[in-house]
Motif scaffolding. Structure first.
Motif, short mmCIF file in Angstrom:
data_model
loop_
_atom_site.label_atom_id
_atom_site.label_comp_id
_atom_site.label_asym_id
_atom_site.label_seq_id
_atom_site.Cartn_x
_atom_site.Cartn_y
_atom_site.Cartn_z
N PRO A 11 -16.25 0.05 -2.59
CA PRO A 11 -15.85 -0.81 -3.71
C PRO A 11 -14.34 -0.83 -3.90
O PRO A 11 -13.60 -0.20 -3.15
CB PRO A 11 -16.53 -0.12 -4.89
N THR A 12 -13.91 -1.57 -4.92
CA THR A 12 -12.52 -1.56 -5.37
C THR A 12 -12.52 -1.09 -6.82
O THR A 12 -13.33 -1.54 -7.62
CB THR A 12 -11.91 -2.97 -5.28
N TRP A 13 -11.60 -0.17 -7.13
CA TRP A 13 -11.48 0.26 -8.53
C TRP A 13 -10.04 0.63 -8.83
O TRP A 13 -9.20 0.71 -7.92
CB TRP A 13 -12.44 1.41 -8.83
N PRO A 34 -0.87 5.08 -9.03
CA PRO A 34 -1.06 6.31 -8.26
C PRO A 34 -0.29 6.24 -6.94
O PRO A 34 -0.13 5.17 -6.35
CB PRO A 34 -2.57 6.35 -8.01
N SER A 35 0.17 7.41 -6.48
CA SER A 35 0.93 7.41 -5.22
C SER A 35 0.48 8.50 -4.26
O SER A 35 1.17 8.79 -3.29
CB SER A 35 2.43 7.58 -5.50
N PHE A 45 0.15 -1.16 -4.71
CA PHE A 45 1.04 -1.29 -5.86
C PHE A 45 0.35 -1.96 -7.04
O PHE A 45 0.87 -1.92 -8.16
CB PHE A 45 2.29 -2.08 -5.45
N THR A 46 -0.80 -2.58 -6.83
CA THR A 46 -1.56 -3.14 -7.95
C THR A 46 -2.46 -2.09 -8.60
O THR A 46 -3.21 -2.42 -9.52
CB THR A 46 -2.42 -4.33 -7.49
N ALA A 47 -2.40 -0.85 -8.10
CA ALA A 47 -3.20 0.28 -8.59
C ALA A 47 -4.64 0.21 -8.13
O ALA A 47 -5.47 1.04 -8.53
CB ALA A 47 -3.15 0.42 -10.11
N PRO A 94 0.84 -1.21 0.00
CA PRO A 94 0.00 0.00 0.00
C PRO A 94 0.86 1.25 0.00
O PRO A 94 1.90 1.32 0.66
CB PRO A 94 -0.80 -0.15 1.31
N ARG A 95 0.40 2.28 -0.77
CA ARG A 95 1.24 3.44 -1.05
C ARG A 95 0.70 4.76 -0.52
O ARG A 95 1.47 5.70 -0.31
CB ARG A 95 1.40 3.57 -2.58
#
Length: 304
Positions: free
Chosen positions: A76-78, A88-89, A60-62, A44-45
């Motif tokens: 949700p997850t997106w 994204p960071s 890290f999987t975006a 996680p970033r």
């Protein structure tokens, strides 16, 4: 099941964990599991918490995922539209409760509803000219709806856009002098209305007015209390205390708004209460600090 460690269990595991001032400080909660299923995470970033204590995490999987403040997956997850160039960071919450996502490698930022609907995109043109963007590390919104964008890579600066994406101004350049940057990693609004910048590779915090005038800066490289090593994220609590996560020192340190250290927590390692290259933090409505323990693939919640 996701691993959750209670305050009591952590206290038993870490009887000798010390803060900078010598007082033991234990995490309230440790949670997270490496994986790609909903609720799991991989490195996680960034993190952001909204007014309802919904916790947004990008890894890290975006994937952007939503949890409650106790680490329960809400959904949700997106993902952003494309992440082949990079993930994204940076995350922050806009005034209206929407989520601002720093789409770092695509030279833009995107605004999403809490359910993951993309509402708008600002930027997208790579370059060094005004209005163009480099690597977008973090974005925050002011009370007037303007967006302040931290950039590094080809641009070492802060750029400001209005609510519809029109360029307003920018400041900063590459360097080590006050007002210059070397990887501006994160932004936060202070209780004084000024913009606080984690100037990561200069191991310092810089403070600016909204027009870009330098107010003050502090920090020298090191591991002693009051020193910094790669400050990667920062956030204020409601009392005006500034918390800084240090990627290089594997700890969280808290300061007054003028840079006086008030203590620190953490240290390198994998046990609860220890950190491995943490990238981010966020503070909930109760003032508790949620630390993104990146290379341990988890979060830890502390109250100190």
């Amino acid at each position: 099941m996701r691993s959750v460690v209670s305050r009591l269990a952590v206290a038993l595991l870490l009887p000798t964990l010390l803060g900078c001032g010598g007082d033991p400080t234990y995490p309230e909660l440790v949670w997270g599991r490496r994986g790609v299923q909903n609720g799991d995470m991989v490195r996680p970033r960034a993190a952001a918490i909204d007014a309802d204590d919904r916790l947004y995490i990008v890894d890290f999987t975006a994937r952007i995922q939503v949890y409650d403040r106790d680490g329960h997956y809400l959904g949700p997850t997106w993902t952003t539209p494309d992440y082949r160039n990079g993930r994204p960071s940076g995350l922050s919450v806009a005034r209206d409760g929407n989520l601002i996502v720093s789409d770092s490698h695509y030279n833009c930022f995107r605004v999403y509803s809490p359910t993951g609907v993309e509402l708008r995109k600002i930027g997208g043109e790579s370059g060094t000219a005004v209005g163009q963007l480099g690597y977008v590390s973090d974005v925050v919104e002011d009370e007037e709806g303007n967006f302040y964008v931290a950039e590094f890579g080809q641009n070492q600066r802060i750029s400001v856009f209005d609510a519809v994406g029109r360029f307003l101004r920018c400041w900063g350049s590459a360097g080590t002098e006050p007002g210059q940057f070397s990887r501006a990693r994160a932004l936060a609004w202070g209780p004084d209305g000024n913009l606080y910048v984690a100037d990561a590779c200069n191991d310092r915090i810089q403070v600016f007015t909204r027009q870009g005038t330098l107010v003050r800066c502090w920090g020298v490289s090191g591991a002693e209390p009051g020193q910094l090593k790669y400050p990667y994220d920062l956030a204020f609590n409601k009392s005006g205390i500034l918390y800084v996560v240090e990627n290089g020192n594997n700890r969280v340190q808290k300061f007054t708004a003028t840079g006086e250290t008030l203590g620190c927590w953490g240290g390198p390692g994998h046990a609860p209460g220890r950190l491995h290259n943490p990238w981010a933090l966020a503070i909930d409505s109760r003032g508790r600090v949620h630390v993104v323990d990146t290379e341990n693939h988890r979060l830890q919640r502390i109250d100190f």
